[in-house]
Enzyme design. Sequence first.
Site, mmCIF file in Angstrom:
data_model
loop_
_atom_site.group_PDB
_atom_site.id
_atom_site.type_symbol
_atom_site.label_atom_id
_atom_site.label_comp_id
_atom_site.label_asym_id
_atom_site.label_seq_id
_atom_site.Cartn_x
_atom_site.Cartn_y
_atom_site.Cartn_z
ATOM 1 N N LYS A 49 1.165 -3.858 7.822
ATOM 2 C CA LYS A 49 -0.149 -3.845 7.184
ATOM 3 C C LYS A 49 -0.026 -3.719 5.655
ATOM 4 O O LYS A 49 1.051 -3.379 5.137
ATOM 5 C CB LYS A 49 -0.977 -2.690 7.759
ATOM 6 C CG LYS A 49 -1.413 -2.882 9.227
ATOM 7 C CD LYS A 49 -2.130 -1.617 9.708
ATOM 8 C CE LYS A 49 -2.678 -1.727 11.109
ATOM 9 N NZ LYS A 49 -3.259 -0.417 11.552
ATOM 10 N N GLU A 51 -2.398 -12.170 21.204
ATOM 11 C CA GLU A 51 -2.277 -11.978 19.760
ATOM 12 C C GLU A 51 -1.239 -12.920 19.149
ATOM 13 O O GLU A 51 -1.441 -13.436 18.054
ATOM 14 C CB GLU A 51 -1.929 -10.510 19.457
ATOM 15 C CG GLU A 51 -3.086 -9.569 19.768
ATOM 16 C CD GLU A 51 -2.760 -8.093 19.561
ATOM 17 O OE1 GLU A 51 -3.660 -7.267 19.749
ATOM 18 O OE2 GLU A 51 -1.596 -7.770 19.208
HETATM 19 P P1 IDP Z 1 -3.352 1.005 17.228
HETATM 20 O O1 IDP Z 1 -3.185 0.317 15.894
HETATM 21 O O2 IDP Z 1 -2.378 2.131 17.388
HETATM 22 O O3 IDP Z 1 -3.334 0.055 18.393
HETATM 23 P P2 IDP Z 1 -6.246 1.192 17.636
HETATM 24 O O4 IDP Z 1 -6.935 2.287 18.361
HETATM 25 O O5 IDP Z 1 -6.161 -0.137 18.300
HETATM 26 O O6 IDP Z 1 -4.790 1.713 17.211
HETATM 27 O O7 IDP Z 1 -6.991 1.035 16.227
HETATM 28 C C1 IDP Z 1 -6.696 -0.064 15.387
HETATM 29 C C2 IDP Z 1 -6.525 0.438 13.972
HETATM 30 O O8 IDP Z 1 -7.766 0.908 13.502
HETATM 31 C C3 IDP Z 1 -5.577 1.624 13.815
HETATM 32 O O9 IDP Z 1 -4.216 1.252 13.717
HETATM 33 C C4 IDP Z 1 -6.082 2.247 12.533
HETATM 34 O O10 IDP Z 1 -5.585 1.531 11.387
HETATM 35 C C5 IDP Z 1 -7.577 2.003 12.630
HETATM 36 N N1 IDP Z 1 -8.256 3.177 13.205
HETATM 37 C C6 IDP Z 1 -8.286 3.543 14.504
HETATM 38 N N2 IDP Z 1 -8.992 4.672 14.669
HETATM 39 C C7 IDP Z 1 -9.441 5.011 13.443
HETATM 40 C C8 IDP Z 1 -10.241 6.093 12.949
HETATM 41 O O11 IDP Z 1 -10.681 6.971 13.681
HETATM 42 N N3 IDP Z 1 -10.481 6.099 11.608
HETATM 43 C C9 IDP Z 1 -10.001 5.143 10.750
HETATM 44 N N4 IDP Z 1 -9.250 4.111 11.183
HETATM 45 C C10 IDP Z 1 -8.962 4.054 12.508
#
Ligand code: IDP
Length: 152
Positions: free
Chosen positions: A11, A128
């Site tokens: 990222k 993806e």
């Molecule tokens: P992952 O990247 O570990 O799969 P996901 O739950 O799919 O996690 O969430 C996607 C991305 O969204 C996370 O990597 C993070 O960058 C962002 N994200 C997830 N939850 C939050 C939050 O509560 N606050 C801010 N950003 C979040």
Amino acid sequence: SPMERTLVIVKPDAVQRGLIGEVTSRLERRGLKLVGLKFMSISQDLAHRHYGIHEGKPFFESLIRYITSAPVMAMVWEGPNAVAAVRQTMGATRPTEAAPGSLRHDFALEVGRNLTHASDTVENGVKEVELWFAPDELVSWARAVDPWVFEQ
Ligand code: IDP
Ligand code: MG
């Protein structure tokens, strides 16, 4: 174990912090095989399609801003259990819950700056990879060390 492919995104924060090599090195060292790689800026459209599942959540708009804020490195990694292995190498979504030794533990503090994306299921890995890479951008290759890393 079944061969899998998983999408990894380094990222914008990890690119800005000079961590492309660190991420790539950890995955190489693990034994995973690189089959696709590109450095790119993400369009709003790709960002929305990639994170469509999170639409409506309170962090969605900031997540789109984050992922489109600067270039990313998109990669496809292959190997037995590649999806679970890569998620483990990255660590839990929230850096303060990530296991010691994982990338997010070792280099991050905040969920909104957690350095990488990795596909969370085999099915999403397939989807993806298809979303991010054209078929001719993926390279199937025999690596000399494969029999010493992959049992089959
Ligand atoms: P992952 O990247 O570990 O799969 P996901 O739950 O799919 O996690 O969430 C996607 C991305 O969204 C996370 O990597 C993070 O960058 C962002 N994200 C997830 N939850 C939050 C939050 O509560 N606050 C801010 N950003 C979040
Ligand atoms: Mg996810």
